[in-house]
Motif scaffolding. Sequence first.
Motif, PDB file in Angstrom:
ATOM      1  N   LEU A 179       0.872  -1.152   0.032  1.00 29.13           N
ATOM      2  CA  LEU A 179       0.181  -0.059   0.103  1.00 29.13           C
ATOM      3  C   LEU A 179       0.728   1.212  -0.144  1.00 29.13           C
ATOM      4  O   LEU A 179       0.596   2.525  -0.630  1.00 29.13           O
ATOM      5  N   VAL A 201       0.184   6.700   2.288  1.00 28.15           N
ATOM      6  CA  VAL A 201      -0.469   6.242   1.201  1.00 28.15           C
ATOM      7  C   VAL A 201      -1.086   7.532   0.324  1.00 28.15           C
ATOM      8  O   VAL A 201      -1.813   8.254   1.283  1.00 28.15           O
ATOM      9  N   ALA A 203      -4.424   8.189  -2.015  1.00 30.31           N
ATOM     10  CA  ALA A 203      -5.305   7.634  -2.638  1.00 30.31           C
ATOM     11  C   ALA A 203      -6.192   8.887  -3.146  1.00 30.31           C
ATOM     12  O   ALA A 203      -6.950   9.482  -2.442  1.00 30.31           O
ATOM     13  N   ARG A 315      -1.728  -8.721  -5.081  1.00 32.19           N
ATOM     14  CA  ARG A 315      -2.069  -7.348  -5.078  1.00 32.19           C
ATOM     15  C   ARG A 315      -3.547  -7.543  -5.650  1.00 32.19           C
ATOM     16  O   ARG A 315      -4.080  -6.542  -6.605  1.00 32.19           O
ATOM     17  N   LEU A 318      -6.714  -4.138  -3.466  1.00 30.96           N
ATOM     18  CA  LEU A 318      -5.790  -2.954  -2.610  1.00 30.96           C
ATOM     19  C   LEU A 318      -6.474  -1.823  -2.963  1.00 30.96           C
ATOM     20  O   LEU A 318      -6.391  -0.661  -2.035  1.00 30.96           O
ATOM     21  N   LYS A 319      -6.640  -1.618  -4.356  1.00 32.29           N
ATOM     22  CA  LYS A 319      -6.921  -0.181  -4.686  1.00 32.29           C
ATOM     23  C   LYS A 319      -8.656   0.119  -4.088  1.00 32.29           C
ATOM     24  O   LYS A 319      -8.749   1.171  -3.358  1.00 32.29           O
ATOM     25  N   GLU A 320      -9.109  -0.690  -3.805  1.00 33.95           N
ATOM     26  CA  GLU A 320     -10.737  -0.685  -3.321  1.00 33.95           C
ATOM     27  C   GLU A 320     -10.293  -0.364  -1.880  1.00 33.95           C
ATOM     28  O   GLU A 320     -11.171   0.673  -1.063  1.00 33.95           O
ATOM     29  N   SER A 322      -7.766   0.989  -0.527  1.00 32.51           N
ATOM     30  CA  SER A 322      -7.033   2.002  -0.271  1.00 32.51           C
ATOM     31  C   SER A 322      -7.901   3.366  -0.450  1.00 32.51           C
ATOM     32  O   SER A 322      -7.931   4.300   0.750  1.00 32.51           O
ATOM     33  N   PHE A 323      -9.059   3.582  -1.363  1.00 31.57           N
ATOM     34  CA  PHE A 323      -9.769   4.421  -1.182  1.00 31.57           C
ATOM     35  C   PHE A 323     -10.902   4.428  -0.185  1.00 31.57           C
ATOM     36  O   PHE A 323     -11.543   5.559   0.117  1.00 31.57           O
TER      37      PHE A 323
END
Length: 479
Positions: A179, A201, A203, A315, A318-320, A322-323
């Motif tokens: 992250l 991080v 985002a 991986r 991770l994007k979901e 993080s936001f």
Amino acid sequence: MTTFVDRVELHVAAGNGGHGCASVHREKFKPLGGPDGGNGGRGGDVILVVDQAITTLLDYHHSPHRKATNGQPGAGDNRSGKDGQDLVLTVPDGTVILDKQGNVLADLVGQGTTFIAGQGGRGGLGNAALSSARRKAPGFALLGEPGEARDIVLELKTVADVALVGYPSAGKSSLISVLSAAKPKIADYPFTTLVPNLGVVTAGSTVYTIADVPGLIPGASQGRGLGLEFLRHVERCSVLVHVLDTATLESDRDPVSDLDTIEEELRQYGGLEDRPRIVVLNKVDIPDGQDLADMIRPDLEERGYQVFEVSAVARLGLKELSFALAGVIAEARAAKPAEEATRIVIRPKAVDDAGFTVTYDEAEDVYRVRGEKPERWVRQTDFSNDEAVGYLADRLNRLGVEDRLMKAGARAGDGVAIGSEENAVVFDWEPSMMAGAEMLGRRGEDHRLEAPRPAAQRRRDRDAERDDAQREFDEFDPF
């Protein structure tokens, strides 16, 4: 070798004030030119300052004794002593200062936040500053005050928006490594992480910090495992993220019981009930891990948790995550009240406040005088100089100490102690010290400096002496 220390005991000592100088100006054809002794310099302070580039208290673990420099003594020809240099000690953001009893003295958060851990001693006045129309040639000077010395405890509480908590080897270090740019130690055995790791991080437009707190186990709130050593690092976070291992090899564990255990430890530690929780089901790249995640997710969502399935290795998700964290943090930041302007609170002293107290100590059989002025005056007195002792007696009498002793029942020959039990000056009290002082004549006056005065001049001088005495009592004392 230890590289991270988050709790140390620090012994600080501020600098002592320099002594004042007793000197008389002398030159050809003018052997008694008047007092010209300079004042002593102020002792240096010990100041703690937050530096966000510092992440550990390791330096103070290796060298816990720190002392500022002393002020220099005054000299003749009206030369004041040099002030001592302040000792500035940098500490990490989030450092809490406590005394030996555990009372919080300061909580340092934010770049540049300062706290004076030790106050430097005041410099003593030279005889030039002590001279007046009534006391033309003082043969003494005041001593410098000792600097403040005390023991304090520094505790580091990590300043982070997100805290990753969970059992050892749940994948917290792997998660923070993907992250953010943090590079923690990662291995396949418990307690790989021995220190909190911090990462940044980004985002969207939100930038936040995330901390990987070392693994917790049952009994952590009572000190088991790494327990209390690192639970303090979750206190400042805005969001708690439970990282659950869906592919654990231990037959007596499962993700839901792990969550319940960690929540119980957080509850016993206290103070974290209002923090939002997010659950991360890690290691779903493993087939058995995905099956277990599908099985327990409905139960966790029924409890009100927001659940994310991720894989730090593959991986995934991770994007979901993080936001989602960025959204919760933005809400938490918006909910914080705006900082109020600093207010100065003025608490004037009561009109009948004498600035000192007189009490009878039955255990020591002495009358104890406590107060800022009397105790400071005693520290500044050179008891080897009779004139300085007489000056102290005059000051105490003008302050009203003798009247208060009489009202408390003190009699001639009774013991009087000025100061605390550990560091007090004790003497046998003799009433009417002012009358005795008058019998000795005016202290600090050298009649060789005076020519015969006419009657009118003597009257003016007597008026000036009376005014000087009142001014010295009301205003002259610069401290």
